[in-house]
Design a protein around this motif. Structure first.
Motif, PDB file in Angstrom:
ATOM      1  N   GLY A   1     -88.698 -15.625 -82.225  1.00  0.00           N
ATOM      2  CA  GLY A   1     -89.475 -14.395 -82.152  1.00  0.00           C
ATOM      3  C   GLY A   1     -88.734 -13.262 -81.474  1.00  0.00           C
ATOM      4  N   ASP A   2     -87.583 -13.560 -80.890  1.00  0.00           N
ATOM      5  CA  ASP A   2     -86.809 -12.489 -80.262  1.00  0.00           C
ATOM      6  C   ASP A   2     -86.298 -11.521 -81.325  1.00  0.00           C
ATOM      7  OD1 ASP A   2     -87.202 -13.519 -77.831  1.00  0.00           O
ATOM      8  OD2 ASP A   2     -85.136 -14.210 -77.478  1.00  0.00           O
ATOM      9  N   SER A   3     -86.191 -10.285 -80.910  1.00  0.00           N
ATOM     10  CA  SER A   3     -85.801  -9.268 -81.876  1.00  0.00           C
ATOM     11  C   SER A   3     -84.973  -8.206 -81.153  1.00  0.00           C
ATOM     12  CB  SER A   3     -87.096  -8.696 -82.458  1.00  0.00           C
ATOM     13  OG  SER A   3     -86.820  -7.663 -83.321  1.00  0.00           O
ATOM     14  N   PHE A   4     -83.946  -7.718 -81.842  1.00  0.00           N
ATOM     15  CA  PHE A   4     -83.046  -6.734 -81.235  1.00  0.00           C
ATOM     16  C   PHE A   4     -82.843  -5.566 -82.186  1.00  0.00           C
ATOM     17  CE2 PHE A   4     -82.101 -10.907 -79.631  1.00  0.00           C
ATOM     18  CZ  PHE A   4     -81.957 -10.722 -78.263  1.00  0.00           C
ATOM     19  N   LEU A   5     -82.783  -4.371 -81.627  1.00  0.00           N
ATOM     20  CA  LEU A   5     -82.484  -3.185 -82.433  1.00  0.00           C
ATOM     21  C   LEU A   5     -81.028  -2.809 -82.171  1.00  0.00           C
ATOM     22  CD1 LEU A   5     -83.754  -0.974 -84.286  1.00  0.00           C
ATOM     23  CD2 LEU A   5     -83.963   0.416 -82.235  1.00  0.00           C
ATOM     24  N   ILE A   6     -80.257  -2.742 -83.249  1.00  0.00           N
ATOM     25  CA  ILE A   6     -78.811  -2.523 -83.113  1.00  0.00           C
ATOM     26  C   ILE A   6     -78.472  -1.126 -83.593  1.00  0.00           C
ATOM     27  CG2 ILE A   6     -76.570  -3.273 -83.969  1.00  0.00           C
ATOM     28  CD1 ILE A   6     -78.008  -6.120 -84.054  1.00  0.00           C
ATOM     29  N   ARG A   7     -77.822  -0.383 -82.722  1.00  0.00           N
ATOM     30  CA  ARG A   7     -77.474   0.998 -83.053  1.00  0.00           C
ATOM     31  C   ARG A   7     -75.975   1.200 -82.904  1.00  0.00           C
ATOM     32  NH1 ARG A   7     -82.100   4.353 -79.788  1.00  0.00           N
ATOM     33  NH2 ARG A   7     -83.661   4.305 -81.430  1.00  0.00           N
ATOM     34  N   PRO A   8     -75.219   0.958 -83.974  1.00  0.00           N
ATOM     35  CA  PRO A   8     -73.766   1.110 -83.850  1.00  0.00           C
ATOM     36  C   PRO A   8     -73.350   2.569 -83.655  1.00  0.00           C
ATOM     37  CG  PRO A   8     -74.366  -0.210 -85.778  1.00  0.00           C
ATOM     38  CD  PRO A   8     -75.617   0.425 -85.275  1.00  0.00           C
ATOM     39  N   VAL A   9     -74.062   3.505 -84.302  1.00  0.00           N
ATOM     40  CA  VAL A   9     -73.539   4.882 -84.346  1.00  0.00           C
ATOM     41  C   VAL A   9     -74.469   5.927 -83.738  1.00  0.00           C
ATOM     42  CG1 VAL A   9     -72.092   4.463 -86.360  1.00  0.00           C
ATOM     43  CG2 VAL A   9     -74.463   5.184 -86.689  1.00  0.00           C
ATOM     44  N   ARG A  10     -75.684   5.545 -83.371  1.00  0.00           N
ATOM     45  CA  ARG A  10     -76.683   6.534 -82.971  1.00  0.00           C
ATOM     46  C   ARG A  10     -76.194   7.488 -81.881  1.00  0.00           C
ATOM     47  NH1 ARG A  10     -82.223   6.635 -83.213  1.00  0.00           N
ATOM     48  NH2 ARG A  10     -81.811   6.048 -85.346  1.00  0.00           N
ATOM     49  N   ASN A  11     -75.447   6.942 -80.906  1.00  0.00           N
ATOM     50  CA  ASN A  11     -75.079   7.765 -79.752  1.00  0.00           C
ATOM     51  C   ASN A  11     -73.746   8.484 -79.902  1.00  0.00           C
ATOM     52  OD1 ASN A  11     -77.399   6.709 -78.535  1.00  0.00           O
ATOM     53  ND2 ASN A  11     -76.252   4.925 -77.837  1.00  0.00           N
ATOM     54  N   GLY A  12     -73.114   8.308 -81.074  1.00  0.00           N
ATOM     55  CA  GLY A  12     -71.764   8.840 -81.250  1.00  0.00           C
ATOM     56  C   GLY A  12     -71.654  10.318 -80.954  1.00  0.00           C
ATOM     57  N   ALA A  13     -72.542  11.116 -81.562  1.00  0.00           N
ATOM     58  CA  ALA A  13     -72.437  12.571 -81.415  1.00  0.00           C
ATOM     59  C   ALA A  13     -72.715  13.003 -79.981  1.00  0.00           C
ATOM     60  CB  ALA A  13     -73.388  13.270 -82.381  1.00  0.00           C
ATOM     61  N   GLY A  14     -73.547  12.234 -79.278  1.00  0.00           N
ATOM     62  CA  GLY A  14     -73.866  12.604 -77.902  1.00  0.00           C
ATOM     63  C   GLY A  14     -72.772  12.205 -76.926  1.00  0.00           C
TER      64      GLY A  14
ATOM     65  N   SER B   1     -76.062   9.800 -88.976  1.00  0.00           N
ATOM     66  CA  SER B   1     -74.972  10.355 -89.794  1.00  0.00           C
ATOM     67  C   SER B   1     -73.983  11.126 -88.941  1.00  0.00           C
ATOM     68  CB  SER B   1     -75.520  11.307 -90.859  1.00  0.00           C
ATOM     69  OG  SER B   1     -76.167  10.584 -91.851  1.00  0.00           O
ATOM     70  N   MET B   2     -74.508  11.952 -88.023  1.00  0.00           N
ATOM     71  CA  MET B   2     -73.618  12.721 -87.159  1.00  0.00           C
ATOM     72  C   MET B   2     -72.842  11.782 -86.252  1.00  0.00           C
ATOM     73  SD  MET B   2     -73.720  15.906 -87.825  1.00  0.00           S
ATOM     74  CE  MET B   2     -73.347  16.967 -86.492  1.00  0.00           C
ATOM     75  N   GLY B   3     -73.521  10.746 -85.774  1.00  0.00           N
ATOM     76  CA  GLY B   3     -72.858   9.763 -84.916  1.00  0.00           C
ATOM     77  C   GLY B   3     -71.738   9.062 -85.652  1.00  0.00           C
ATOM     78  N   ARG B   4     -71.997   8.734 -86.919  1.00  0.00           N
ATOM     79  CA  ARG B   4     -70.975   8.045 -87.709  1.00  0.00           C
ATOM     80  C   ARG B   4     -69.760   8.947 -87.898  1.00  0.00           C
ATOM     81  NH1 ARG B   4     -70.059   6.780 -93.856  1.00  0.00           N
ATOM     82  NH2 ARG B   4     -70.844   8.888 -94.019  1.00  0.00           N
ATOM     83  N   ILE B   5     -70.013  10.219 -88.207  1.00  0.00           N
ATOM     84  CA  ILE B   5     -68.888  11.141 -88.401  1.00  0.00           C
ATOM     85  C   ILE B   5     -68.099  11.270 -87.089  1.00  0.00           C
ATOM     86  CG2 ILE B   5     -68.224  13.515 -88.942  1.00  0.00           C
ATOM     87  CD1 ILE B   5     -70.702  13.663 -90.760  1.00  0.00           C
ATOM     88  N   ALA B   6     -68.831  11.389 -85.972  1.00  0.00           N
ATOM     89  CA  ALA B   6     -68.164  11.540 -84.672  1.00  0.00           C
ATOM     90  C   ALA B   6     -67.294  10.320 -84.378  1.00  0.00           C
ATOM     91  CB  ALA B   6     -69.201  11.737 -83.563  1.00  0.00           C
ATOM     92  N   ILE B   7     -67.842   9.130 -84.639  1.00  0.00           N
ATOM     93  CA  ILE B   7     -67.088   7.908 -84.338  1.00  0.00           C
ATOM     94  C   ILE B   7     -65.900   7.767 -85.281  1.00  0.00           C
ATOM     95  CG2 ILE B   7     -67.212   5.383 -84.453  1.00  0.00           C
ATOM     96  CD1 ILE B   7     -69.989   5.608 -83.174  1.00  0.00           C
TER      97      ILE B   7
END
Lengths: 556, 306
Positions: A416-429, A298-304
């Protein structure tokens, strides 16, 4: 003669039995403050009588067993409520840390956002004033630092969760191995004594199970030989007879900075994160999944959202020297989205990347992209909704319009390949101020001279504009929503923890009502058996008197 | 129900600890004067606090904006008034100069005063504010908007041109209310109607008036031209008055909103001291009772009588 002999041995059996009782009472008294101790009582039974001409003559008393006063149902209830309470208590404690942080006047986000936009208004009032522009930049730096300090706090909490998971899983393993040792000992003692209960060992084992339940939910099952099997998660056998398995932590398959709880059978080790609940471990995992990650997103989204809408507007204006405006904040909308590949992916597989197309539509969530060999499916983890599916490698780059993101694929993929997608996680940092000099602030509309403040006004207007959540939220309302979500969550955890504590207290009371030592009761019993002992001694004296009488009569 | 000795002790201790933690919370509330210490104390209340704080701080900023706008508009108003007064004086001189009884020398004397007024008028049109911004320059605030050039050089003939642009700055004084803080010099001084039709800048009008006086030629059109110029400036001055009124009324409105916000905030955020202190007393009594009963119960034991 046989009668006098009987009388003596009958009385002696009483003396012995009462002495056992007195010793047991003494033991109860000595253990009044021993945690996990169950009071013991001596089980007496009348000896088989001798048949005589006048009927059956009693032959005294036998001690058949010394047993704990104990109710398995009540003990089980304490164990299960202990798990429930500790989970909520841990969750509540950890969540309170964020709860306090968010609304604090000094460190909360709102005052910093407000000051930033007020400084923007001041620049609009004096567009050519260098001091006003410098204040604006310094407020922007403060705002960035506020985001970063939040993010730092989240990372610290993540570290704390990791550390506590390490400690608690090690504790679980050590308790499990102690239980296994006790199992061996209990089975041995029982076989040596003809199935007499080894009370203190049983108490110790119960206590260990109780300690285990503080860490994680457990199920137990006592087998006929007296050993206790312990199960966790979805029925993983932690202790079976004299054998114990271990819990440990392993880096998450996507994000190596997050530890998963894994179960080691000795030959294989696998993550059982999703299956564990209850206890501190359950609380830590629930905190990370339901509070920490969503708040960081949430914080990342606000930052972005904030930085990208400011940047877009800023770049549409002209600075004090008539040059087009550059980036005001760092371009985190481009740089901070990340995709993490599973460590289980085919090493030959390529990489997936994510870009944010529309900051208005981005959600505070992670996504999981799975490939089954033919098609992909994309799941939004905040609500487990499948937001896109059925697309193939040729469909990349793939736009997910509903969530404002687009995925790209470089190289091949394997089933079987799998990916974790983080669009906003790092925004605040990642947030930071790009603009370095006051003159570079673009307060004028494009093409207008330096005295124009219309771009500064447009930037200031972003404070009230609903530029997030599909034009439903402003920055501050998004933040208020976050505060309320965390507040509600924390409150719920507190209320539930209190309720569980009351239930746990009641369970402990009920269990203690049966098994706890009461000194007054022991004092009364002490009197009772002292008197009985004295009475039995009197019987011996009288039997001696009778014997002396007989001797004196016959000896004359 | 049976109760174990350890349990009894625990119960007593737990009761005391609970009283103490309640007491500590109340004490913290009294010390900070705040009813809500963390959002989870009152989730709705704490989001309302965020919302009211935003309103209060935003409207305080609007007040500051209004003050800044007021000072700029007042500056423009003063400049316009001064210019109108100068035009008034020039018009008097023009009426005087039209009198057939005046000789060339007397008219030349009038021309001297007209040229002095012209110089003054240019300097007023080139007024700068405290930041050094020329207020009639549109957005081109760093350059004096009225430029005077002698064409041809050393001819004693001057032309007047406007170097600013047509920009007009706005300041936000309410949620949706923006106030223009100045007018550009082109509209105010340059595009001024004249009696013969068309427009002419007022500096040129004065220059030509002075030249006519000096050359002892007809100045019959001048009073009419000056009336039109005063009319033009009067329109702008009326607008500044209207803006000042709007600022005043908005300021009163903003003041009221801030006040209401603070009142609402206080009712949500602030502690009811009377209630808190009586609660504190109650909790103190509770703690004392818990301590006393603990001490007395712990003294009881059958062993005392054996």
């Amino acid at each position: 003669m046989a009668n006098t002999g009987n009388m003596l041995s009958t009385a002696v059996s009483g003396l012995q039995a009462f002495q056992r009782n007195l010793v047991t009472i003494g033991n109860n008294i000595s253990n009044v403050n021993t945690e996990g101790y169950s009071r013991q009582s001596v089980e007496l039974s009348a000896r088989a009588p001798n048949a005589a001409s006048g009927g059956f003559i009693g032959t005294g008393v036998d001690v058949t067993a010394i047993r704990r006063v104990y109710d398995q149902f009540l003990v089980d209830q304490v164990v299960s409520r202990n798990s429930a309470f500790n989970q909520l208590d841990t969750l509540q404690t950890m969540a309170s840390g964020i709860d306090e942080l968010l609304a604090n006047d000094d460190v909360g986000l709102n005052p910093a956002v407000q000051k930033f936009f007020n400084a923007m208004q001041d620049v609009a009032n004096n567009p050519t004033s260098i001091p006003a522009r410098q204040v604006l930049i310094s407020e922007a730096v403060t705002l960035s630092e506020r985001f970063q300090s939040f993010d730092q706090r989240f990372e610290n909490l993540n570290d704390a969760v990791n550390n506590q998971l390490k400690v608690t899983t090690a504790e679980v393993s050590s308790i499990a191995s102690s239980i296994a040792e006790l199992n061996k000992n209990i089975v041995l003692q029982r076989s040596l004594t003809g199935d007499q209960p080894p009370n203190s060992l049983l108490d110790q084992r119960d206590r260990l199970v109780n300690q285990l339940s503080e860490l994680v939910s457990v199920n137990t099952n006592e087998t006929r030989d007296g050993s206790l099997s312990v199960f966790i998660g979805n029925g993983q056998t932690l202790v079976l007879g004299g054998e114990a398995r271990t819990l440990s932590t392993t880096p998450n398959e996507f994000d190596l900075s997050r530890l998963d709880v894994s179960f080691d059978t000795g030959t294989v080790s696998f993550s059982i994160n999703g299956q564990l609940n209850g206890g501190k471990i359950g609380g830590l995992l629930a905190f990370r999944e339901n509070v920490l990650d969503p708040v960081q997103d949430s914080m990342g989204r606000i930052a972005i959202g904030l930085t990208s809408s400011i940047n877009v507007q800023h770049q549409s204006g002209d600075d004090i020297n008539g040059n087009p405006g550059g980036l005001f904040f760092n371009d985190i909308i481009s740089t901070s989205p990340e995709v993490l590949a599973s460590t289980g992916n085919n090493p030959a597989s390529g990489t997936v990347s994510v870009a944010i197309n529309d900051s208005n539509l981005i959600q505070a969530s992670e996504y999981r992209l799975n490939y089954d060999g033919a098609t992909f499916s994309l799941t939004r983890l905040s609500d487990n909704a499948v937001v896109d599916s059925g697309f193939t490698v040729t469909d990349f780059p793939r736009t997910v319009a509903s969530d404002g993101i687009a995925l790209s694929l470089a190289g091949g993929v394997s089933a079987g390949d799998s990916f974790l997608i983080r669009p906003v996680r790092n925004g605040a940092g990642d947030i930071g101020v790009a603009i370095s000099s006051a003159a570079e602030f673009a307060g004028a509309a494009s093409g207008n001279a330096l005295g124009d403040n219309s771009n500064a006004l447009a930037l200031a207007a972003l404070q009230a504009q609903k530029v997030l959540g599909g034009s439903t939220e402003s920055f501050q309302s998004a933040y208020a929503k976050l505060v309320s979500e965390v507040g509600v969550g924390t409150r719920e955890a507190k209320v539930n923890a209190n309720a569980q504590r009351a239930l746990l207290d009641r369970a402990v009371e009920s269990q203690q009502a049966v098994s706890g030592v009461n000194l007054d009761e022991e004092a009364a019993n002490l009197l009772k058996f002292q008197q009985a002992y004295q009475a039995a001694a009197q019987v011996i004296r009288i039997s001696d008197d009778i014997f002396q009488t007989l001797i004196s009569v016959t000896g004359r | 129900m049976r109760i174990s000795t350890a349990q009894m002790q625990d119960r007593g201790v737990t009761a005391m600890l609970e009283r103490q933690s309640e007491l500590s919370k109340t004490q913290q509330q009294v010390a900070t004067g705040k009813r809500i210490l963390v959002p989870s104390d009152d989730v709705l209340g704490s989001t309302q606090i965020l919302a009211f704080n935003k309103v209060i701080e935003t409207y305080k900023q609007f007040q500051e904006n209004a003050n800044a706008a007021e000072s700029r508009v007042k500056q423009e108003e003063a400049a316009l008034t001064q210019t109108i007064n100068m035009l008034q004086r020039t018009r008097e001189l023009a009426v005087q100069g039209n009198s057939t009884s005046l000789g060339a020398n007397e008219r030349a004397l009038i021309a001297v005063e007209v040229r002095a007024i012209l110089g003054e008028m240019i300097s007023v049109a080139n007024t700068a504010d405290s930041n050094g911004e020329y207020i009639f320059a549109g957005f081109n605030v760093n350059t004096a908007p009225v430029a005077v050039t002698e064409v041809p050089a050393a001819s004693g003939l001057f032309t007047y041109s406007y170097t600013g642009d047509l920009g007009q700055r706005n300041v936000q004084i309410g949620e949706t209310r923006f106030i223009a803080t100045e007018d550009n010099g082109q509209d105010v001084f340059m595009d001024v109607p004249v009696s013969g039709g068309g427009t002419q800048n007022i500096f040129e009008t004065l220059e030509q008036f002075a030249l006519a006086l000096e050359g002892n030629t007809s100045t019959a059109n001048v009073p009419g031209d000056l009336s039109l110029a005063m009319e033009n400036l009067g329109t702008f001055r009326a607008q500044t008055g209207a803006r000042l009124n709007a600022i005043d009324s908005h300021r009163a409105l903003n003041e009221e909103i801030v006040l209401q916000g603070q009142k609402a905030l206080s009712s949500i955020e602030d502690l009811d001291y009377a209630e808190a202190v009586s609660r504190l007393n109650l909790q103190l009594t509770g703690l004392q009772a818990a301590q006393q009963s603990f001490a007395r119960i712990q003294n009881l034991s059958l062993f005392n009588f054996l």
